[in-house]
Design a protein around this motif. Sequence first.
Motif, PDB file in Angstrom:
ATOM      1  N   ASN A 220      18.520  16.459  13.052  1.00  0.00           N
ATOM      2  CA  ASN A 220      19.044  15.490  12.895  1.00  0.00           C
ATOM      3  C   ASN A 220      19.870  15.124  11.771  1.00  0.00           C
ATOM      4  OD1 ASN A 220      17.347  14.779  15.685  1.00  0.00           O
ATOM      5  ND2 ASN A 220      16.400  13.068  13.615  1.00  0.00           N
TER       6      ASN A 220
ATOM      7  N   SER B 229      -1.403  14.944  17.875  1.00  0.00           N
ATOM      8  CA  SER B 229      -0.820  14.588  16.991  1.00  0.00           C
ATOM      9  C   SER B 229      -1.352  13.492  15.766  1.00  0.00           C
ATOM     10  CB  SER B 229       0.030  13.170  18.364  1.00  0.00           C
ATOM     11  OG  SER B 229       0.558  13.608  19.055  1.00  0.00           O
TER      12      SER B 229
ATOM     13  N   ARG C 271       7.568  16.358  26.415  1.00  0.00           N
ATOM     14  CA  ARG C 271       8.197  15.590  25.951  1.00  0.00           C
ATOM     15  C   ARG C 271       9.459  15.591  25.347  1.00  0.00           C
ATOM     16  NH1 ARG C 271       3.667  15.090  21.935  1.00  0.00           N
ATOM     17  NH2 ARG C 271       1.969  14.768  23.434  1.00  0.00           N
ATOM     18  N   ARG C 272      10.471  14.967  25.927  1.00  0.00           N
ATOM     19  CA  ARG C 272      11.567  14.384  25.366  1.00  0.00           C
ATOM     20  C   ARG C 272      12.230  14.567  23.950  1.00  0.00           C
ATOM     21  NH1 ARG C 272      14.546  14.302  30.568  1.00  0.00           N
ATOM     22  NH2 ARG C 272      13.638  15.913  31.386  1.00  0.00           N
ATOM     23  N   TRP C 273      13.189  15.731  23.729  1.00  0.00           N
ATOM     24  CA  TRP C 273      13.837  16.158  21.799  1.00  0.00           C
ATOM     25  C   TRP C 273      15.170  15.147  22.842  1.00  0.00           C
ATOM     26  CZ3 TRP C 273      11.292  15.832  17.866  1.00  0.00           C
ATOM     27  CH2 TRP C 273      12.708  16.006  16.489  1.00  0.00           C
ATOM     28  N   PHE C 274      15.662  14.571  21.929  1.00  0.00           N
ATOM     29  CA  PHE C 274      17.268  14.188  21.610  1.00  0.00           C
ATOM     30  C   PHE C 274      17.843  14.381  21.330  1.00  0.00           C
ATOM     31  CE2 PHE C 274      19.277   9.738  20.337  1.00  0.00           C
ATOM     32  CZ  PHE C 274      19.833   9.598  21.492  1.00  0.00           C
TER      33      PHE C 274
ATOM     34  N   LYS D  54      10.845  11.451  10.853  1.00  0.00           N
ATOM     35  CA  LYS D  54      10.728  12.248  10.445  1.00  0.00           C
ATOM     36  C   LYS D  54      12.436  13.042  11.232  1.00  0.00           C
ATOM     37  CE  LYS D  54       8.901  13.292  15.331  1.00  0.00           C
ATOM     38  NZ  LYS D  54       8.137  13.372  16.825  1.00  0.00           N
TER      39      LYS D  54
ATOM     40  N   PRO E 191      17.537   8.643  17.928  1.00  0.00           N
ATOM     41  CA  PRO E 191      16.637   8.217  18.946  1.00  0.00           C
ATOM     42  C   PRO E 191      16.237   6.981  18.612  1.00  0.00           C
ATOM     43  CG  PRO E 191      15.177   9.901  18.623  1.00  0.00           C
ATOM     44  CD  PRO E 191      16.092   9.849  17.145  1.00  0.00           C
TER      45      PRO E 191
ATOM     46  N   LYS F 169       4.529  17.448   8.453  1.00  0.00           N
ATOM     47  CA  LYS F 169       3.843  16.472   9.550  1.00  0.00           C
ATOM     48  C   LYS F 169       3.202  17.583   9.978  1.00  0.00           C
ATOM     49  CE  LYS F 169       3.908  13.443  12.481  1.00  0.00           C
ATOM     50  NZ  LYS F 169       3.529  13.435  13.813  1.00  0.00           N
TER      51      LYS F 169
ATOM     52  N   ALA G 127      12.028   7.787  12.364  1.00  0.00           N
ATOM     53  CA  ALA G 127      13.196   8.958  12.059  1.00  0.00           C
ATOM     54  C   ALA G 127      14.352   8.389  11.726  1.00  0.00           C
ATOM     55  CB  ALA G 127      13.512   8.751  13.969  1.00  0.00           C
TER      56      ALA G 127
ATOM     57  N   GLY H 202      10.413  18.619  23.361  1.00  0.00           N
ATOM     58  CA  GLY H 202       9.583  18.918  22.306  1.00  0.00           C
ATOM     59  C   GLY H 202       7.873  19.247  23.358  1.00  0.00           C
ATOM     60  N   ARG H 203       6.997  18.887  22.426  1.00  0.00           N
ATOM     61  CA  ARG H 203       5.906  19.509  22.288  1.00  0.00           C
ATOM     62  C   ARG H 203       5.085  19.106  24.233  1.00  0.00           C
ATOM     63  NH1 ARG H 203       1.460  19.304  18.792  1.00  0.00           N
ATOM     64  NH2 ARG H 203       2.172  17.810  17.864  1.00  0.00           N
TER      65      ARG H 203
ATOM     66  N   ARG I  37      -1.419  11.150  12.268  1.00  0.00           N
ATOM     67  CA  ARG I  37      -0.544   9.372  11.789  1.00  0.00           C
ATOM     68  C   ARG I  37      -1.536   9.479  10.434  1.00  0.00           C
ATOM     69  NH1 ARG I  37       2.210  10.567  15.017  1.00  0.00           N
ATOM     70  NH2 ARG I  37       2.859   9.648  16.356  1.00  0.00           N
TER      71      ARG I  37
ATOM     72  N   ASN J 180       4.184  20.390  13.709  1.00  0.00           N
ATOM     73  CA  ASN J 180       5.786  21.303  13.905  1.00  0.00           C
ATOM     74  C   ASN J 180       7.183  19.963  13.468  1.00  0.00           C
ATOM     75  OD1 ASN J 180       4.825  18.982  16.201  1.00  0.00           O
ATOM     76  ND2 ASN J 180       6.271  19.592  17.546  1.00  0.00           N
ATOM     77  N   ASP J 181       6.362  18.704  12.890  1.00  0.00           N
ATOM     78  CA  ASP J 181       7.871  17.481  11.899  1.00  0.00           C
ATOM     79  C   ASP J 181       8.184  18.225  10.743  1.00  0.00           C
ATOM     80  OD1 ASP J 181       8.265  16.899  14.916  1.00  0.00           O
ATOM     81  OD2 ASP J 181       6.413  15.948  14.551  1.00  0.00           O
TER      82      ASP J 181
HETATM   83  P1  ATP Z   1       5.054  12.959  16.824  1.00  0.00           P
HETATM   84  O1  ATP Z   1       5.291  13.142  16.147  1.00  0.00           O
HETATM   85  O2  ATP Z   1       4.761  11.575  17.261  1.00  0.00           O
HETATM   86  O3  ATP Z   1       2.910  13.154  16.239  1.00  0.00           O
HETATM   87  P2  ATP Z   1       4.748  15.037  18.377  1.00  0.00           P
HETATM   88  O4  ATP Z   1       4.787  15.752  17.256  1.00  0.00           O
HETATM   89  O5  ATP Z   1       3.390  15.263  19.206  1.00  0.00           O
HETATM   90  O6  ATP Z   1       4.445  13.224  18.421  1.00  0.00           O
HETATM   91  P3  ATP Z   1       6.722  16.249  19.779  1.00  0.00           P
HETATM   92  O7  ATP Z   1       6.848  16.820  20.486  1.00  0.00           O
HETATM   93  O8  ATP Z   1       7.159  16.964  18.511  1.00  0.00           O
HETATM   94  O9  ATP Z   1       6.688  14.960  19.354  1.00  0.00           O
HETATM   95  O10 ATP Z   1       8.677  15.099  19.618  1.00  0.00           O
HETATM   96  C1  ATP Z   1       8.798  14.652  21.021  1.00  0.00           C
HETATM   97  C2  ATP Z   1       8.222  13.168  20.312  1.00  0.00           C
HETATM   98  O11 ATP Z   1       9.467  13.376  18.971  1.00  0.00           O
HETATM   99  C3  ATP Z   1       9.724  12.289  21.304  1.00  0.00           C
HETATM  100  O12 ATP Z   1       8.185  11.733  22.430  1.00  0.00           O
HETATM  101  C4  ATP Z   1       9.632  11.303  20.832  1.00  0.00           C
HETATM  102  O13 ATP Z   1       9.198  10.447  20.276  1.00  0.00           O
HETATM  103  C5  ATP Z   1      10.675  11.783  19.329  1.00  0.00           C
HETATM  104  N1  ATP Z   1      12.088  12.258  19.786  1.00  0.00           N
HETATM  105  C6  ATP Z   1      12.498  12.707  20.326  1.00  0.00           C
HETATM  106  N2  ATP Z   1      13.513  12.831  19.451  1.00  0.00           N
HETATM  107  C7  ATP Z   1      13.205  12.939  18.529  1.00  0.00           C
HETATM  108  C8  ATP Z   1      15.154  12.826  17.628  1.00  0.00           C
HETATM  109  N3  ATP Z   1      16.022  14.055  17.637  1.00  0.00           N
HETATM  110  N4  ATP Z   1      14.721  13.202  16.342  1.00  0.00           N
HETATM  111  C9  ATP Z   1      13.111  12.464  15.934  1.00  0.00           C
HETATM  112  N5  ATP Z   1      12.169  12.297  17.017  1.00  0.00           N
HETATM  113  C10 ATP Z   1      12.587  12.366  18.231  1.00  0.00           C
END
Ligand code: ATP
Length: 259
Positions: free
Chosen positions: A146, A254, A59-62, A121, A153, A110, A162, A55-56, A256, A113-114
């Motif tokens: 997803n 981020s 961060r991990r993306w599952f 999400k 996740p 959102k 999510a 992710g950004r 919220r 990027n979501d």
């Molecule tokens: P947030 O959405 O919490 O504001 P972000 O937009 O900063 O965070 P990204 O870098 O876009 O975060 O995405 C990484 C985060 O998304 C991870 O830290 C984890 O919490 C969450 N994530 C990881 N994999 C998935 C997935 N398959 N579906 C939904 N959320 C996920």
Amino acid sequence: MNESSLKKKLAKLNLGGLRYFDSIGSTNDEALAWAADGAKDFSLVVADEQTQGRGRLDRRWFTPKGSALAMSLILRPTAPMRPHLSRTVGLAALSLADACLTLGLPPKIKWPNDILLDGKKTAGILVETVWSGEEADSLVIGMGINVGMSAVPPAESLQFPATSLEDMLGKAPKREEVILFVLSSLLRWREQIGTDGFIQVWEEKLAFRGEIVQIHAGGEATVHGLLDGLESDGSLRLRDEHDKSVIVRFGDVSLRPAA
Ligand code: ATP
């Protein structure tokens, strides 16, 4: 999903190239390397599983096998796109949103990027750039979706709720079909990236518009205000408690809903 079903499904898109992997570290890493090695415009990397999905800010993306969709699209910016490269995340968001609508699901974006369905999400975007000096040589648009419910996740590992297309539809759509919907829409939006209409539609689809939100940067709560809309470069515009505009640029931010 396998390589031949994917090739068949995407034949009419005229991809610059296609690389499919049963398992890969990160489709964005593969696409960045391919772009630096001369990949053609509109080349695509798809994987059934990512073991190091990003992710950004790393961060991990599952992206587990069999149910998630991970793809990275390489774009070589055309002259009309060049002044609007900061809108690329919007290009991906609008295309993912259209794919949801085609499936009968109402999406929200959102910022930045979501993609949310029912406030949760469902897809994330990671745009990265290959530079040639000061110029963007190519853009890599990573998208994680997803599709099946096992792509979601475990709730305790998440900061934001999510869901999946399967949870929302009662049945998982075919991943090849979802890719086709997203990329067909992206081809159309790419032609309009420089228009005012592009920003308008992006703005209409923003989650929490007209509501009070909180922006977190570097883990700290920073701006608090009413989500007003977008600037022409895709930055977010809030109104603070003194009715003053506050612009939030892309970066380690981020969003919220305010508690
Ligand atoms: P947030 O959405 O919490 O504001 P972000 O937009 O900063 O965070 P990204 O870098 O876009 O975060 O995405 C990484 C985060 O998304 C991870 O830290 C984890 O919490 C969450 N994530 C990881 N994999 C998935 C997935 N398959 N579906 C939904 N959320 C996920």
